[in-house]
Scaffold this motif. Structure first.
Motif, mmCIF file in Angstrom:
data_model
loop_
_atom_site.group_PDB
_atom_site.id
_atom_site.type_symbol
_atom_site.label_atom_id
_atom_site.label_comp_id
_atom_site.label_asym_id
_atom_site.label_seq_id
_atom_site.Cartn_x
_atom_site.Cartn_y
_atom_site.Cartn_z
ATOM 1 N N SER A 20 0.518 -0.785 0.092
ATOM 2 C CA SER A 20 0.136 -0.146 -0.360
ATOM 3 C C SER A 20 1.280 1.143 -0.084
ATOM 4 N N HIS A 21 1.926 0.831 0.346
ATOM 5 C CA HIS A 21 3.040 2.027 0.481
ATOM 6 C C HIS A 21 3.479 3.003 -0.884
ATOM 7 N N VAL A 22 3.711 1.377 -1.818
ATOM 8 C CA VAL A 22 4.195 2.095 -2.434
ATOM 9 C C VAL A 22 4.048 2.677 -3.654
ATOM 10 N N GLY A 23 4.585 4.060 -4.122
ATOM 11 C CA GLY A 23 4.489 5.700 -4.763
ATOM 12 C C GLY A 23 3.652 5.972 -4.138
ATOM 13 N N VAL A 24 2.890 6.414 -2.686
ATOM 14 C CA VAL A 24 2.669 7.598 -1.644
ATOM 15 C C VAL A 24 3.860 8.073 -1.503
ATOM 16 N N ASN A 25 4.374 8.773 -2.628
ATOM 17 C CA ASN A 25 5.623 10.291 -2.308
ATOM 18 C C ASN A 25 4.676 11.924 -1.743
ATOM 19 N N CYS A 26 6.109 11.914 -1.120
ATOM 20 C CA CYS A 26 5.241 13.529 -0.785
ATOM 21 C C CYS A 26 5.135 14.490 -2.112
ATOM 22 N N SER A 27 4.428 15.414 -2.288
ATOM 23 C CA SER A 27 4.862 16.152 -3.517
ATOM 24 C C SER A 27 5.074 17.980 -2.648
ATOM 25 N N SER A 28 5.100 17.785 -1.269
ATOM 26 C CA SER A 28 5.002 19.764 -0.923
ATOM 27 C C SER A 28 5.729 18.791 0.904
ATOM 28 N N PRO A 29 6.532 19.456 1.405
ATOM 29 C CA PRO A 29 6.981 20.494 1.599
ATOM 30 C C PRO A 29 8.293 20.494 0.012
ATOM 31 N N PRO A 30 9.053 21.443 0.013
ATOM 32 C CA PRO A 30 9.924 20.939 -0.680
ATOM 33 C C PRO A 30 11.448 20.624 -0.415
ATOM 34 N N LEU A 34 8.850 8.601 0.121
ATOM 35 C CA LEU A 34 8.233 7.886 0.725
ATOM 36 C C LEU A 34 7.198 7.966 2.249
ATOM 37 N N VAL A 35 6.434 8.553 2.206
ATOM 38 C CA VAL A 35 5.342 8.861 3.548
ATOM 39 C C VAL A 35 5.745 8.186 4.743
ATOM 40 N N ALA A 36 5.430 6.711 4.124
ATOM 41 C CA ALA A 36 5.113 5.477 5.556
ATOM 42 C C ALA A 36 7.040 5.592 6.236
ATOM 43 N N TYR A 37 8.266 6.153 5.215
ATOM 44 C CA TYR A 37 9.432 5.796 5.974
ATOM 45 C C TYR A 37 9.950 7.360 6.610
ATOM 46 N N LEU A 38 9.318 8.300 6.526
ATOM 47 C CA LEU A 38 9.096 9.746 6.861
ATOM 48 C C LEU A 38 8.933 10.063 8.866
ATOM 49 N N THR A 39 10.011 10.147 9.162
ATOM 50 C CA THR A 39 9.903 10.179 10.786
ATOM 51 C C THR A 39 8.878 11.384 11.214
ATOM 52 N N GLU A 40 8.523 11.032 12.348
ATOM 53 C CA GLU A 40 7.653 12.063 13.898
ATOM 54 C C GLU A 40 8.494 13.150 13.629
ATOM 55 N N GLN A 41 9.397 13.007 13.470
ATOM 56 C CA GLN A 41 9.668 15.418 13.812
ATOM 57 C C GLN A 41 10.101 15.163 11.752
ATOM 58 N N GLU A 42 9.895 15.161 11.187
ATOM 59 C CA GLU A 42 10.165 15.308 10.074
ATOM 60 C C GLU A 42 8.595 15.958 10.028
ATOM 61 N N VAL A 43 7.609 15.118 10.044
ATOM 62 C CA VAL A 43 6.319 15.621 9.160
ATOM 63 C C VAL A 43 5.855 16.968 11.030
ATOM 64 N N LEU A 44 6.541 17.045 11.881
ATOM 65 C CA LEU A 44 6.256 17.772 12.802
ATOM 66 C C LEU A 44 6.871 19.589 12.325
ATOM 67 N N ASP A 45 8.419 18.698 11.711
ATOM 68 C CA ASP A 45 9.147 20.510 11.108
ATOM 69 C C ASP A 45 8.341 20.678 10.321
ATOM 70 N N SER A 46 7.773 19.901 9.156
ATOM 71 C CA SER A 46 7.180 20.301 8.122
ATOM 72 C C SER A 46 5.705 20.718 8.461
ATOM 73 N N CYS A 47 5.041 20.843 9.564
ATOM 74 C CA CYS A 47 3.915 21.919 10.102
ATOM 75 C C CYS A 47 4.375 22.626 10.117
ATOM 76 N N HIS A 48 5.274 23.337 11.063
ATOM 77 C CA HIS A 48 6.346 24.617 11.377
ATOM 78 C C HIS A 48 6.233 25.268 10.055
ATOM 79 N N TYR A 49 6.735 24.547 8.900
ATOM 80 C CA TYR A 49 7.236 24.816 7.207
ATOM 81 C C TYR A 49 5.637 25.258 6.773
ATOM 82 N N TRP A 50 4.409 24.528 7.441
ATOM 83 C CA TRP A 50 2.800 25.200 6.855
ATOM 84 C C TRP A 50 3.072 26.446 7.655
ATOM 85 N N TYR A 51 3.176 27.089 9.071
ATOM 86 C CA TYR A 51 2.729 27.804 9.769
ATOM 87 C C TYR A 51 3.630 29.396 8.595
ATOM 88 N N CYS A 52 4.338 28.729 9.233
ATOM 89 C CA CYS A 52 5.544 30.160 8.662
ATOM 90 C C CYS A 52 5.378 30.991 7.202
#
Length: 204
Positions: free
Chosen positions: A108-118, A124-142
């Protein structure tokens, strides 16, 4: 007896609704195909039949999945999610958690890739760390804060331009009014003097 009949009717119609094919999708048995329909997170069906065994959501415009969308699909064996512009910010946490709970042999995880942030594009979404996702939340707020500041600056500039234009037109109007008053006075003063001479009584 009435309560029993009512319960049976509720179960009957509820079961029919839960097994109905979702809007904008096509169904064949327990297979639900919602692929290549330009679906977004807001137009995606809010639920699927609990008996769904195969769900196709690939090649749409999905950036995230609603929380809990796949949790009740106990018969689900296969989900295709590739070909979507997944936004790997706070909204991707549910999909990431769901993918991590899948069996080791799941694709199910195959081909599920991030398009943003840059900085996460192509990951791959499944291989993201929790810290990377949280950092991207800060990116969105900025980005949101920056957009708000730009909008505020544009608003101030437009207001200043309108104020300058208003002052200019007021001064222009004042100048035109004075000029019109002067021309009026010059036009009517000699005529008034001439009329006074015409009606002046003759001296004896």
């Amino acid at each position: 007896m009435k309560e029993f009949l009512l319960m049976c009717l509720l179960l009957l119609f509820g079961g029919q609704r839960s097994s109905a094919c979702p809007h904008l999708c096509s169904c064949h048995g327990s297979q639900v195909d919602c692929s290549s329909r330009s679906l977004t997170a807001s137009s995606l069906p809010s639920s699927f039949s609990a008996g769904t065994s195969e769900l196709r959501l690939h090649n749409n415009l999905l950036t995230t999945l609603p929380n809990g969308l796949l949790d009740d699909l106990t018969s689900l064996r296969s989900v295709s999610l590739h070909g979507n512009p997944w936004a790997c910010d706070c909204g991707i946490l549910y999909l990431r958690a769901w993918l991590l709970r899948q069996p080791a042999g799941s694709t199910s995880h195959v081909g599920v890739n991030c398009s943003s942030p840059p900085k996460l594009r192509g990951r791959l979404v499944a291989y993201l760390t929790e810290q990377e996702v949280l950092d991207s939340c800060h990116y969105w707020y900025c980005d949101l804060a920056l957009a708000s500041q730009v909008c505020l600056l544009v608003f101030v500039v437009v207001q200043a331009a309108l104020l300058v234009a208003l002052v200019f037109f007021l001064k222009r109007f004042e100048k035109v009014s004075k000029e019109a008053k002067r021309i009026t006075e010059e036009s009517f003063t000699p005529a008034d003097g001439q009329r006074e001479n015409e009606y002046m009584p003759l001296k004896p």
